[in-house]
Design a protein around this motif. Structure first.
Motif, PDB file in Angstrom:
ATOM      1  N   HIS A  30    -118.467  77.598 -34.720  1.00 42.23           N
ATOM      2  CA  HIS A  30    -119.504  78.195 -33.871  1.00 42.23           C
ATOM      3  C   HIS A  30    -120.653  77.223 -33.605  1.00 42.23           C
ATOM      4  O   HIS A  30    -121.265  77.262 -32.533  1.00 42.23           O
ATOM      5  CB  HIS A  30    -120.002  79.495 -34.486  1.00 42.23           C
ATOM      6  CG  HIS A  30    -118.954  80.571 -34.511  1.00 42.23           C
ATOM      7  ND1 HIS A  30    -118.273  80.951 -33.374  1.00 42.23           N
ATOM      8  CD2 HIS A  30    -118.465  81.338 -35.518  1.00 42.23           C
ATOM      9  CE1 HIS A  30    -117.407  81.905 -33.682  1.00 42.23           C
ATOM     10  NE2 HIS A  30    -117.511  82.158 -34.971  1.00 42.23           N
ATOM     11  N   VAL A 139    -119.385  86.373 -28.203  1.00 42.29           N
ATOM     12  CA  VAL A 139    -118.391  85.683 -29.023  1.00 42.29           C
ATOM     13  C   VAL A 139    -118.166  86.508 -30.279  1.00 42.29           C
ATOM     14  O   VAL A 139    -119.104  86.739 -31.054  1.00 42.29           O
ATOM     15  CB  VAL A 139    -118.853  84.257 -29.386  1.00 42.29           C
ATOM     16  CG1 VAL A 139    -117.799  83.567 -30.247  1.00 42.29           C
ATOM     17  CG2 VAL A 139    -119.138  83.441 -28.133  1.00 42.29           C
ATOM     18  N   THR A 245    -110.754  84.479 -32.210  1.00 42.51           N
ATOM     19  CA  THR A 245    -112.098  84.446 -31.637  1.00 42.51           C
ATOM     20  C   THR A 245    -112.023  84.788 -30.168  1.00 42.51           C
ATOM     21  O   THR A 245    -111.332  84.131 -29.397  1.00 42.51           O
ATOM     22  CB  THR A 245    -112.744  83.064 -31.822  1.00 42.51           C
ATOM     23  OG1 THR A 245    -112.828  82.761 -33.229  1.00 42.51           O
ATOM     24  CG2 THR A 245    -114.151  83.046 -31.241  1.00 42.51           C
ATOM     25  N   GLU A 247    -114.039  85.441 -26.546  1.00 43.06           N
ATOM     26  CA  GLU A 247    -115.239  85.111 -25.789  1.00 43.06           C
ATOM     27  C   GLU A 247    -115.164  85.847 -24.457  1.00 43.06           C
ATOM     28  O   GLU A 247    -114.123  85.849 -23.803  1.00 43.06           O
ATOM     29  CB  GLU A 247    -115.347  83.608 -25.578  1.00 43.06           C
ATOM     30  CG  GLU A 247    -116.657  83.183 -24.961  1.00 43.06           C
ATOM     31  CD  GLU A 247    -116.927  81.691 -25.091  1.00 43.06           C
ATOM     32  OE1 GLU A 247    -117.451  81.107 -24.107  1.00 43.06           O
ATOM     33  OE2 GLU A 247    -116.614  81.108 -26.158  1.00 43.06           O
TER      34      GLU A 247
END
Length: 250
Positions: A30, A139, A245, A247
């Motif tokens: 991140h 995110v 992850t 987004e």
């Protein structure tokens, strides 16, 4: 009614012993994602600052909230010791509110799984959407359905800097495959000179998501341009990735 996902005093202390800065791969991932980011970032469920403080140290503008007073106190102390005074408040996923919008919202590791009901999770995604500026980015790290599979009991121990022995015993007490939800009862104990001086029981309830299911949930909440990567690498998900992850853009 039993309170779930409380993160009491011993749990918060163990969290910091078990997950020191940089111990998990999400932080570097991140930090790379938000390198040179110029806008404001909100971290819901910021806990004791494991992600929030490194972001501050990288020069980013970060606001955080957490429902646990014990975790939040640790975050405030960590930030103060490093010379930072971010906006930190005690709030919950379900009803957090700000009088301003953010350029990004970041939810690392498995924090979003702590919203253990489908309808509530959708409402929270809509709340995220409402708190982002147009073009803002969300995110979120999420753990997949494989976590629901039977798992051995979790037994671990740590020694504090003061010499106390902290122990944890976690036992899966419920698995609902239809609701994609699991409950685990954790018993935390503090031992000093061979004597039990403190114990707490916390119940952790988490909901896990299918990859395409969560993509659809983001779109249903109003997000677009949804992308997914796996294993904290800039690539599509693969079998065996424990964390995905997502987004998405407002």
């Amino acid at each position: 009614m039993t309170t779930t996902n409380r993160y009491g005093a011993i749990a918060a202390e163990i969290y910091d012993l078990d997950k020191p800065f940089g111990a998990l791969p999400d932080t570097a991932f991140h930090l790379a994602r938000f390198r040179d980011f110029k806008g404001s970032i909100l971290e819901p469920a910021c806990g004791s600052g494991r992600t929030l403080l490194p972001l501050l140290e990288a020069g980013l503008d970060v606001t955080g909230f957490d429902p646990s007073p014990e975790m939040l106190a640790r975050c405030q102390a960590r930030c103060a010791a490093a010379g930072f005074a971010p906006d930190l408040t005690r709030q919950r996923f379900e009803d957090f509110a700000y009088d301003r919008s953010f350029d990004a919202i970041l939810v690392p590791v498995g924090s979003f799984t702590l919203i253990d009901r489908f309808e509530t999770a959708l409402d929270v995604l809509r709340r995220f959407h409402a708190h982002l500026r147009p073009g803002g980015v969300l995110v979120i790290d999420n753990q997949g359905l494989e976590v629901l599979a039977p798992a051995p009991d979790d037994r671990r121990r740590w020694t504090t800097p003061d010499g106390d022995l902290l122990t944890l015993e976690g036992i899966r007490t419920a698995t609902d495959w239809l609701a994609q939800r699991a409950e685990t009862t954790y018993r935390y104990e503090r031992w000093r000179d061979g004597v039990l001086v403190e114990s707490q029981i916390d119940v952790m309830a988490q909901r896990y998501w299918g990859c395409d299911e969560f993509r659809l949930a983001l779109e249903a909440a109003g997000f677009s341009q949804v992308t997914v990567t796996g294993g904290y690498r800039p690539r599509p998900p693969r079998a065996g990735d424990r964390v995905l992850t997502y987004e998405a853009v407002r």
